[in-house]
Design an enzyme around this catalytic site. Structure first.
Site, mmCIF file in Angstrom:
data_model
loop_
_atom_site.group_PDB
_atom_site.id
_atom_site.type_symbol
_atom_site.label_atom_id
_atom_site.label_comp_id
_atom_site.label_asym_id
_atom_site.label_seq_id
_atom_site.Cartn_x
_atom_site.Cartn_y
_atom_site.Cartn_z
ATOM 1 N N LYS A 58 -6.676 9.477 -19.141
ATOM 2 C CA LYS A 58 -6.857 10.181 -20.409
ATOM 3 C C LYS A 58 -5.564 10.127 -21.240
ATOM 4 O O LYS A 58 -5.146 9.061 -21.616
ATOM 5 C CB LYS A 58 -7.313 11.612 -20.119
ATOM 6 N N ASP A 89 -5.135 21.170 -12.455
ATOM 7 C CA ASP A 89 -5.520 19.940 -13.149
ATOM 8 C C ASP A 89 -5.028 20.083 -14.586
ATOM 9 O O ASP A 89 -5.561 20.875 -15.366
ATOM 10 C CB ASP A 89 -7.042 19.757 -13.082
ATOM 11 N N ARG A 95 0.826 -1.206 0.000
ATOM 12 C CA ARG A 95 0.000 0.000 0.000
ATOM 13 C C ARG A 95 0.863 1.261 0.000
ATOM 14 O O ARG A 95 0.389 2.349 -0.300
ATOM 15 C CB ARG A 95 -0.971 0.001 1.195
ATOM 16 N N TYR A 103 -14.179 20.331 -14.249
ATOM 17 C CA TYR A 103 -14.659 18.975 -14.551
ATOM 18 C C TYR A 103 -15.778 18.651 -13.551
ATOM 19 O O TYR A 103 -15.625 18.922 -12.355
ATOM 20 C CB TYR A 103 -13.489 17.997 -14.422
HETATM 21 C C1 LIG Z 1 -11.604 12.610 -16.358
HETATM 22 C C2 LIG Z 1 -11.133 13.789 -15.622
HETATM 23 C C3 LIG Z 1 -10.928 13.727 -14.245
HETATM 24 C C4 LIG Z 1 -11.266 12.502 -13.416
HETATM 25 O O1 LIG Z 1 -10.397 11.435 -13.674
HETATM 26 P P1 LIG Z 1 -10.823 9.888 -13.460
HETATM 27 O O2 LIG Z 1 -9.586 9.165 -13.904
HETATM 28 O O3 LIG Z 1 -12.012 9.643 -14.332
HETATM 29 O O4 LIG Z 1 -11.134 9.697 -12.022
HETATM 30 C C5 LIG Z 1 -10.440 14.861 -13.619
HETATM 31 N N1 LIG Z 1 -10.177 15.987 -14.294
HETATM 32 C C6 LIG Z 1 -10.371 16.090 -15.621
HETATM 33 C C7 LIG Z 1 -10.064 17.374 -16.316
HETATM 34 C C8 LIG Z 1 -10.861 14.999 -16.327
HETATM 35 O O5 LIG Z 1 -11.072 15.113 -17.652
#
Ligand SMILES: *Cc1c(COP(=O)(O)O)cnc(C)c1O
Length: 370
Positions: free
Chosen positions: A203, A178, A57, A108
């Site tokens: 992504k 982000d 962990r 988001y």
């Molecule tokens: C998809 C996304 C997230 C969340 O990520 P997950 O891997 O789906 O938990 C956060 N910020 C942005 C800009 C995103 O496109």
């Protein structure tokens, strides 16, 4: 991990970072390390206390390889998490809780929901239009932290990161960015003075829509100094709250990041061409495209139902949520009840993939005319 020469270009970093040391006969890829525990180290701390936790962990060699690649790209130290939201939740939790948090009007949607939870728990949230730099700077006065996303999902709003981050840093406001939409190939917020960068590695970083993972990146620690305070806090959070990635996901993400540069190059070229053509399309009332990147949003001249019909008439573009994979995805964002009312009903978010641009255009043009 093998040491790399400094100042490699990102196209080289994505290929070369996170490989095992080059000893004769050694594999060139890290193993998928499937172990929940590790043979104990001799206790070398004061009073015979073990210094290394040696538990799955807390650390894992396959995570470390992926973290080395992302950390090198962003110019800091990375920690991987079970999903983007796990990384975002960790970052929101470690921020100082004793003052206002500045946040985008339309982040988001799940990040927005989480920020709403923080607000319900009693924290002041100052929501700003991230494109209105003057308003963002005004909101920094007396704030403790700022949450930024640029471009925002899905309105494609671009914040003036160099100016906003400098203003925040000058006021001692902690900055989180982000960087999922832009990727470290386009912008590296830590170099601008940000404290924490977060990613949905689901992504672009992994790029094949076959896993969920998240990452935080903080300023690089040096061997002779104490680790960065945010790094230490995020590592403690991950170990205590346990939102850890699976070793197989980390291995797939590392395999995916090897092609990030070429995927991104092609996807961005496709997006630029499509944005240009969509701007002249009679069925499109607005194209939201920052002039770079592989994400865009269009507003269909018509109703929500018309926009839904466009998405479902596509045969090459996949009607699905998410983004940043090799395949082109199209989605009407307001189909989600949690999406902001500031997002137009007829807005379609397009994640442009790496297919042939003429095939993508024909498919989209046909769907828009139908
Ligand atoms: C998809 C996304 C997230 C969340 O990520 P997950 O891997 O789906 O938990 C956060 N910020 C942005 C800009 C995103 O496109």
């Amino acid at each position: 991990m093998t040491d790399l020469p400094p100042d490699l270009a990102p196209a080289t970093v994505v290929v070369a970072a996170g490989r095992p040391p080059r000893s004769p006969g050694a594999p060139i890829n890290p193993p998928i390390e499937l172990s929940s525990t590790y043979a104990a180290h001799p206790a070398t701390g004061p009073d015979g206390v073990a210094l290394n936790l040696g538990y799955g962990r807390a650390s894992n060699a396959t995570w470390a390889a992926f973290e080395a690649a992302v950390g090198t790209l962003e110019g800091g130290d990375a920690l991987c998490f079970a999903s983007g939201m796990a990384a975002i939740s960790a970052a929101l939790t470690v921020l100082p809780a004793d003052g206002p948090l500045v946040a985008p009007l339309t982040p988001y949607n799940t990040s927005g929901a989480l920020i709403g939870e923080v607000e319900a728990a009693g924290r002041e949230i100052r929501r700003v239009d991230v494109e209105d730099t003057v308003a963002v700077i005004a909101a920094l006065h007396g704030a403790r932290a700022i949450w930024l996303e640029s471009p925002t999902n899905p309105l494609m709003q671009v914040a003036d990161l160099p100016v906003i981050i400098a203003e925040a840093a000058a006021r001692g406001v902690v900055v989180v960015v982000d960087n999922t939409f832009a990727t470290p190939l386009v912008q590296q917020p830590l170099a601008l003075g940000a404290d924490i960068v977060v990613h949905s590695a689901t992504k672009y970083l992994s790029g094949h829509s076959d896993l969920l993972m998240g990452v935080t990146v903080t300023r690089a620690g040096t061997p002779d100094a104490a680790p960065d305070r945010w790094y230490a806090a995020l590592l403690a959070h991950r170990t205590r709250h346990g939102a850890i990635a699976g070793p197989f996901e980390a291995w797939l993400a590392l395999r995916g990041i090897r092609t990030l540069h070429v995927r991104h190059e092609r996807a961005c070229a496709n997006a630029a061409e499509l944005a240009r053509r969509l701007g002249e399309h009679p069925s499109v009332s607005r194209v939201r495209y920052p002039g770079w990147g592989a994400m865009l949003a269009i507003e269909v001249a018509g109703s929500a139902l018309d926009a839904e019909r466009v998405a479902s008439a596509c045969q090459v573009w996949l009607g699905a949520t998410s983004l940043g994979g090799v395949e082109s995805l199209i989605e009407r964002r307001r189909r989600y009840p949690g999406e902001s009312v500031l997002v137009p009903e007829s807005l379609l978010r397009l994640s442009v993939g790496i297919e042939d641009v003429e095939d993508l255009w024909r498919d989209l043009d046909h769907a828009l005319r139908a």
